[in-house]
Every structure is written in C-alpha cells, then in structure tokens.
Write a protein that holds these residues in place. Structure first.
Motif, PDB file in Angstrom:
ATOM      1  N   UNK A 211      33.002  50.686  45.332  1.00 27.98           N
ATOM      2  CA  UNK A 211      34.237  49.954  44.794  1.00 27.98           C
ATOM      3  C   UNK A 211      34.249  48.563  43.848  1.00 27.98           C
ATOM      4  N   UNK A 212      34.867  48.636  42.881  1.00 25.89           N
ATOM      5  CA  UNK A 212      34.905  47.392  41.911  1.00 25.89           C
ATOM      6  C   UNK A 212      36.077  47.218  41.910  1.00 25.89           C
ATOM      7  N   UNK A 213      36.310  45.540  41.811  1.00 25.76           N
ATOM      8  CA  UNK A 213      37.999  45.350  41.537  1.00 25.76           C
ATOM      9  C   UNK A 213      37.863  44.364  40.491  1.00 25.76           C
ATOM     10  N   UNK A 214      39.289  44.496  39.837  1.00 25.63           N
ATOM     11  CA  UNK A 214      39.487  43.762  38.451  1.00 25.63           C
ATOM     12  C   UNK A 214      39.752  42.472  39.040  1.00 25.63           C
ATOM     13  N   UNK A 215      39.129  41.444  38.155  1.00 29.26           N
ATOM     14  CA  UNK A 215      39.365  40.104  38.376  1.00 29.26           C
ATOM     15  C   UNK A 215      39.458  39.274  37.106  1.00 29.26           C
ATOM     16  N   UNK A 216      40.303  38.234  37.231  1.00 29.53           N
ATOM     17  CA  UNK A 216      40.839  37.595  36.231  1.00 29.53           C
ATOM     18  C   UNK A 216      39.385  36.416  35.896  1.00 29.53           C
ATOM     19  N   UNK A 217      39.116  36.270  34.784  1.00 27.95           N
ATOM     20  CA  UNK A 217      38.162  35.196  34.644  1.00 27.95           C
ATOM     21  C   UNK A 217      38.676  33.635  34.385  1.00 27.95           C
ATOM     22  N   UNK A 218      38.391  32.626  35.424  1.00 28.58           N
ATOM     23  CA  UNK A 218      39.120  31.589  35.269  1.00 28.58           C
ATOM     24  C   UNK A 218      38.289  30.441  34.530  1.00 28.58           C
ATOM     25  N   UNK A 219      37.102  30.668  34.829  1.00 29.46           N
ATOM     26  CA  UNK A 219      36.163  29.506  34.299  1.00 29.46           C
ATOM     27  C   UNK A 219      34.623  30.155  34.225  1.00 29.46           C
ATOM     28  N   UNK A 220      33.977  29.594  33.463  1.00 31.60           N
ATOM     29  CA  UNK A 220      32.641  30.159  33.173  1.00 31.60           C
ATOM     30  C   UNK A 220      31.703  28.727  33.108  1.00 31.60           C
ATOM     31  N   UNK A 221      30.361  29.139  33.941  1.00 32.62           N
ATOM     32  CA  UNK A 221      29.327  28.074  33.669  1.00 32.62           C
ATOM     33  C   UNK A 221      27.960  28.781  33.846  1.00 32.62           C
TER      34      UNK A 221
ATOM     35  N   UNK B  91      35.490  43.825  35.870  1.00 33.04           N
ATOM     36  CA  UNK B  91      35.113  44.567  37.040  1.00 33.04           C
ATOM     37  C   UNK B  91      34.233  44.086  37.875  1.00 33.04           C
ATOM     38  N   UNK B  92      34.398  43.710  39.019  1.00 32.05           N
ATOM     39  CA  UNK B  92      33.309  42.813  39.773  1.00 32.05           C
ATOM     40  C   UNK B  92      32.968  43.881  41.177  1.00 32.05           C
ATOM     41  N   UNK B  93      31.635  43.940  41.063  1.00 34.61           N
ATOM     42  CA  UNK B  93      31.202  44.831  42.207  1.00 34.61           C
ATOM     43  C   UNK B  93      29.763  43.976  43.054  1.00 34.61           C
ATOM     44  N   UNK B  94      30.011  44.106  43.998  1.00 39.23           N
ATOM     45  CA  UNK B  94      28.823  43.099  44.967  1.00 39.23           C
ATOM     46  C   UNK B  94      28.568  41.950  44.388  1.00 39.23           C
ATOM     47  N   UNK B  95      29.457  41.193  43.606  1.00 38.09           N
ATOM     48  CA  UNK B  95      29.208  39.937  43.215  1.00 38.09           C
ATOM     49  C   UNK B  95      28.876  39.778  42.061  1.00 38.09           C
ATOM     50  N   UNK B  96      28.942  40.866  41.086  1.00 36.49           N
ATOM     51  CA  UNK B  96      28.577  40.984  39.490  1.00 36.49           C
ATOM     52  C   UNK B  96      29.645  41.486  38.937  1.00 36.49           C
ATOM     53  N   UNK B  97      29.888  40.940  37.721  1.00 39.52           N
ATOM     54  CA  UNK B  97      30.904  41.395  36.753  1.00 39.52           C
ATOM     55  C   UNK B  97      29.887  42.663  36.138  1.00 39.52           C
ATOM     56  N   UNK B  98      30.533  44.087  36.116  1.00 36.24           N
ATOM     57  CA  UNK B  98      29.917  45.089  35.437  1.00 36.24           C
ATOM     58  C   UNK B  98      30.518  45.483  34.002  1.00 36.24           C
ATOM     59  N   UNK B  99      31.838  45.146  34.046  1.00 34.93           N
ATOM     60  CA  UNK B  99      32.438  45.560  32.564  1.00 34.93           C
ATOM     61  C   UNK B  99      33.726  44.783  32.478  1.00 34.93           C
ATOM     62  N   UNK B 100      34.103  44.723  31.221  1.00 37.33           N
ATOM     63  CA  UNK B 100      35.310  44.061  30.761  1.00 37.33           C
ATOM     64  C   UNK B 100      36.414  45.071  31.013  1.00 37.33           C
ATOM     65  N   UNK B 101      37.556  44.858  31.144  1.00 30.97           N
ATOM     66  CA  UNK B 101      38.753  45.837  31.077  1.00 30.97           C
ATOM     67  C   UNK B 101      39.286  45.697  29.850  1.00 30.97           C
ATOM     68  N   UNK B 102      39.308  46.752  29.115  1.00 30.34           N
ATOM     69  CA  UNK B 102      39.847  46.837  27.652  1.00 30.34           C
ATOM     70  C   UNK B 102      41.181  47.034  27.701  1.00 30.34           C
ATOM     71  N   UNK B 103      41.872  46.003  27.220  1.00 28.29           N
ATOM     72  CA  UNK B 103      43.642  45.961  27.471  1.00 28.29           C
ATOM     73  C   UNK B 103      44.115  46.924  26.577  1.00 28.29           C
ATOM     74  N   UNK B 104      43.551  47.290  25.135  1.00 25.56           N
ATOM     75  CA  UNK B 104      44.173  48.173  24.451  1.00 25.56           C
ATOM     76  C   UNK B 104      43.997  49.644  25.076  1.00 25.56           C
ATOM     77  N   UNK B 105      42.931  50.050  25.722  1.00 20.16           N
ATOM     78  CA  UNK B 105      42.682  51.164  26.270  1.00 20.16           C
ATOM     79  C   UNK B 105      43.620  51.487  27.474  1.00 20.16           C
ATOM     80  N   UNK B 106      43.733  50.237  28.134  1.00 15.08           N
ATOM     81  CA  UNK B 106      44.720  50.236  29.333  1.00 15.08           C
ATOM     82  C   UNK B 106      46.045  50.748  28.890  1.00 15.08           C
ATOM     83  N   UNK B 107      46.530  49.994  27.877  1.00 11.40           N
ATOM     84  CA  UNK B 107      47.924  50.205  27.481  1.00 11.40           C
ATOM     85  C   UNK B 107      47.857  51.811  26.893  1.00 11.40           C
ATOM     86  N   UNK B 108      46.801  52.435  26.125  1.00 12.27           N
ATOM     87  CA  UNK B 108      46.928  53.567  25.692  1.00 12.27           C
ATOM     88  C   UNK B 108      46.863  54.690  26.870  1.00 12.27           C
ATOM     89  N   UNK B 109      46.042  54.294  27.855  1.00 14.37           N
ATOM     90  CA  UNK B 109      46.298  55.113  29.276  1.00 14.37           C
ATOM     91  C   UNK B 109      47.694  55.322  29.777  1.00 14.37           C
TER      92      UNK B 109
END
Lengths: 373, 73
Positions: free
Chosen positions: B3-13, B43-61
């Motif tokens: 399971x990986x969960x979509x999460x919004x990036x708030x800050x980067x360091x 998408x966050x899985x076991x503490x690592x971001x594995x992919x960015x959610x593509x907003x355009x593709x999400x809208x297309x779906x």
C-alpha cells in the motif's frame, strides 16, 4: 482526501458497473485474477463482486509477500532474533505470522528477544546508529515496491560505515510469479482470462516488464490502482480485451504508473541487489529468477552470511490451505480451519495474518455473506 | 504491504520532505524520486516517495469514466 476520495466515489463505481454489465457477452465467463493482495482487499472491502455480473469472477492471486514467504525463511528470522545482542527490525506485517508449531517474531519478543517493529528502513538505520554495540538486522520482505527502500538503506549504511547493520533479504519479484501462475500445468491451473496487475510494484518497475508475459501467455494484463473505482475501470478494460481477443498490457493507473517506471528506484535496486537462481514461494514452489540477494559489493551487509542461521525447510500448519488459496485454486471458506481454529486473533497461516491475505479479507468482509467466498 | 498513499508535499529539505497524509504530517525520504516540488502529491510507501501523481492523467482518468455515463433515453 485528494487523489483517494475520487476513486472511492459511489457514483463513478455505478457508472463503471453499468458499463461492465452492458459489455459482458452472453455464453461465456470472465475469470480475472487480481494478482495483488491489496486488490483482493479492495474487492472485498467495497463489495465489488456484488457490483459485477455473475459471469465475471474474481480469482485471488499470490501477490502478498507476507503470505508467499515460506515458513523456513520466517524461522530463520526468528532464530536471528534470538541470537544474543541482536535487535531484529521488521515491518509490522510479519511479526504475528506463525510457524507450524506456533512460533512467531512476536512470541520471540515476548520471551526476551529484541524485536522492533519499524515503519521504514530509515527507522532501522536510526536504531543501528543509536546502538553501536548491538547487531541490528533488518528483515527485508516485499516485492519490487519495497525493495528500493532496502536498497537505499544499504547504500546509506555503507556511506555511514554502519558496520553493526545487516539485512536479511527476502525480496521477491512479480513478473516471475505472474509467469508461474500463467504456466501452471493444466491439472493445477486455474483458467484465467485476464490479470489485474499490481499498482505499486508497477510504479517502480513500469508496465514494460509485463509485455513479454502478456504476449507469451496470450492474456491481457491491466495495471490498476488500489481504489475501488480503479479496480472497476480495470475490469472493464480487461472485459473489452477479452471480447476483442486482444492480449495487451494496458495501464489504468496512469496517474502514477508509466511504461518505464521509477528509474531512480530501479537504479538503487540494480546497485545493491543481484538475482538469486531461484526461490521457494509458499503455494507456488520453486520459481527461477524470482528473488533478490545482495550484490557482491554489498555482501558485507548480508545477515545470512554474517550469522550462522542455516535454512531448515519447515512444514506448513496441518490443514492450512494457504498454498492452494495463493494459487487461486481454493477459496478461504474451503479451508477447514477458516474461522474455526484460524482467525485473525489466532492465525494458523499467513493468509489470515497478513493485511493483504485472502483469508483476512474474507474474514473481515465476506464470511457472513451468502455469496461464494 | 504494497500500500502506498498519496500525500501532499509541504516542505523539502535535501533528501527529506514533510508531507501531509490526510492532514497528518510525516517526514519521509525523497531519495528515490527526482524533481519533487512543494505542492506536489507523491505516493508514499514505507517512508519513501516512489512517484509523483500526475494531475493531468488523473483528470483524464476521471473524464474517461464520466464519458461512460449512459444518458437515459
């Protein structure tokens, strides 16, 4: 929640269910295997089988890394945990899985072993740094979704010179398992017309690795997201392919999965891991080229080499039907132990313990329904 | 497990990010993903971001699903 709620929307589910009902043809069945345990859970939890016509049958697959790990490998982890001075770090999914005689990591912890549940390999590294006089072993399980996290931890451990850190590698590979399911001999085989491909394995490996499988076995494969609307859309795509006699790889989960996958994660895996000749999978037997071990450059971090804990084949619990269930040949309710001796509180096999196991799903969501398991 | 969960990036360091998982803040690693920006969904899985959610593709779906709606005669 953004990018989740839209795919749990009832209205969209009903639109897809209506489209599926329009497009299924009379005179045939559609047997579709969801490879991944996460999909099995979505199907049960959201009652998707009820939204599908009777001629569409979903068959559970073996995509649950907790479920397919042979008991002998778990037994090694338990013995590692009991070694003096060891801290064994594990994802929480594994700690309650029982061996045939009822041992488990949690039982080992209860009798004095230092077993720690971690959310991330980063936590295991932090434990190793905080305890320089202890040996910290990370029990690495999972498919290609999870292997990059292990790879990243090993690279970091090497960079920081964390000599008290090691990994017990049990990562398994999805395309090999799909191949094994599709090539099972006739006597064993469950007739499958199409496959729903895993969501987050595919985020890492891309859809390209499935192309050869779809062509060789002449079955359509549709990679789907984990939410119920994703699963239904993938079912529609599979039904269309079945109707048209096509056997292509298609991607329903386009918002997260690409053909090439996550190249950076793949590079981390290629750096740290090598392929084992093969691996025994509970339910599927020995599969060639289906598992990872550490590459020679990182062999110093291999817990199997550092600790003398040889593999001892272990029997499965008597009457446990996990192997047949993982192949899709039997349903949870076919198991004599189901909901009697084997419950989530007193599991006898991994399929009941694992959050992605078919038995856990059926117990939580399905066992009082009159619909066949 | 996967399971990986979509999460919004708030800050980067550097190689870590603070994300919001349905309102809950968590620190995760972005070591396995290039080009992450604040405001992205990952998408966050076991503490690592594995992919960015593509907003355009999400809208297309979602649009493709809407197109399946049958208009009653």
């Amino acid at each position: 929640m953004r990018h989740i709620d839209e795919y749990r929307d009832r209205d969209r589910a009903e639109i897809l269910a209506a489209a599926i009902a329009r497009e299924v043809r009379s005179g045939r069945m559609y047997r579709l295997m969801e490879f991944c345990g996460g999909h099995t859970h979505a199907i049960y939890r959201y009652g998707l089988q009820d939204l599908l016509p009777a001629k569409v049958k979903m068959v559970h697959g073996p995509g649950c890394p907790v479920c397919v790990l042979p008991t002998g490998r778990l037994d090694m982890a338990i013995r590692m945990a009991r070694l003096p001075g060891v801290i064994l770090c594990s994802y929480a999914d594994m700690v309650r899985v029982p061996t045939a005689d009822g041992d488990s990591l949690l039982k080992a912890k209860a009798t004095g072993a230092d077993v720690r549940m971690v959310y991330s390999t980063a936590d295991a590294l932090a434990i190793a740094e905080a305890n320089p006089d202890r040996q910290v072993i990370f029990f690495a399980i999972g498919f290609e979704t999870t292997a990059p996290a292990t790879a990243q931890a090993v690279v970091t451990a090497a960079a920081r010179g964390l000599r008290n850190f090691s990994v017990f590698v049990n990562h398994v590979l999805t395309p090999a398992a799909i191949g094994a399911i599709l090539t099972a001999p006739e006597s064993d085989a469950v007739r499958i017309d199409g496959l729903i491909g895993p969501s987050h394995v595919s985020v890492v490996i891309g859809t390209a690795p499935y192309t050869a499988l779809a062509a060789a076995h002449r079955r359509p494969i549709v990679v789907a997201g984990f939410e119920p609307v994703d699963v239904l859309q993938a079912v529609l795509m599979l039904i269309r392919q079945c109707n048209e006699g096509r056997f292509m790889v298609e991607n329903q989960y386009v918002r997260a999965v690409t053909a090439e996958g996550n190249r950076k994660a793949q590079a981390a895996m290629a750096e740290v891991f090598a392929r084992r000749d093969g691996f025994v999978w509970r339910g599927l037997g020995w599969i060639a080229d289906s598992a990872l071990c550490l590459a020679p450059a990182y062999a110093g971090f291999d817990a199997e080499a550092r600790f003398a804990v040889p593999y001892r084949p272990q029997p499965e619990a008597k009457a446990c039907e996990c192997p047949a269930i993982l192949r899709g040949q039997k349903r949870p309710a076919d198991c004599k132990l189901f909901a009697r001796a084997c419950t989530p509180q007193t599991p006898r096999g991994a399929c009941m313990v694992s959050p992605e196991g078919a038995c856990a799903a059926h117990y939580a969501y399905g066992r009082f329904r009159t619909v066949a398991a | 497990m996967c399971l990986a969960v979509p999460a919004e990036v708030l800050a980067l360091a550097g190689e870590t990010a603070t994300v919001s998982l349905g309102g809950i803040r968590k620190t995760i690693s972005v070591a396995l993903l290039d080009g992450v920006a604040v405001g992205d969904f990952v998408l966050v899985h076991v503490g690592y971001a594995l992919a960015r959610i593509d907003e355009t593709e999400a809208r297309n779906t979602l649009a493709a699903i809407a197109d399946l709606r049958e208009v009653s005669p």
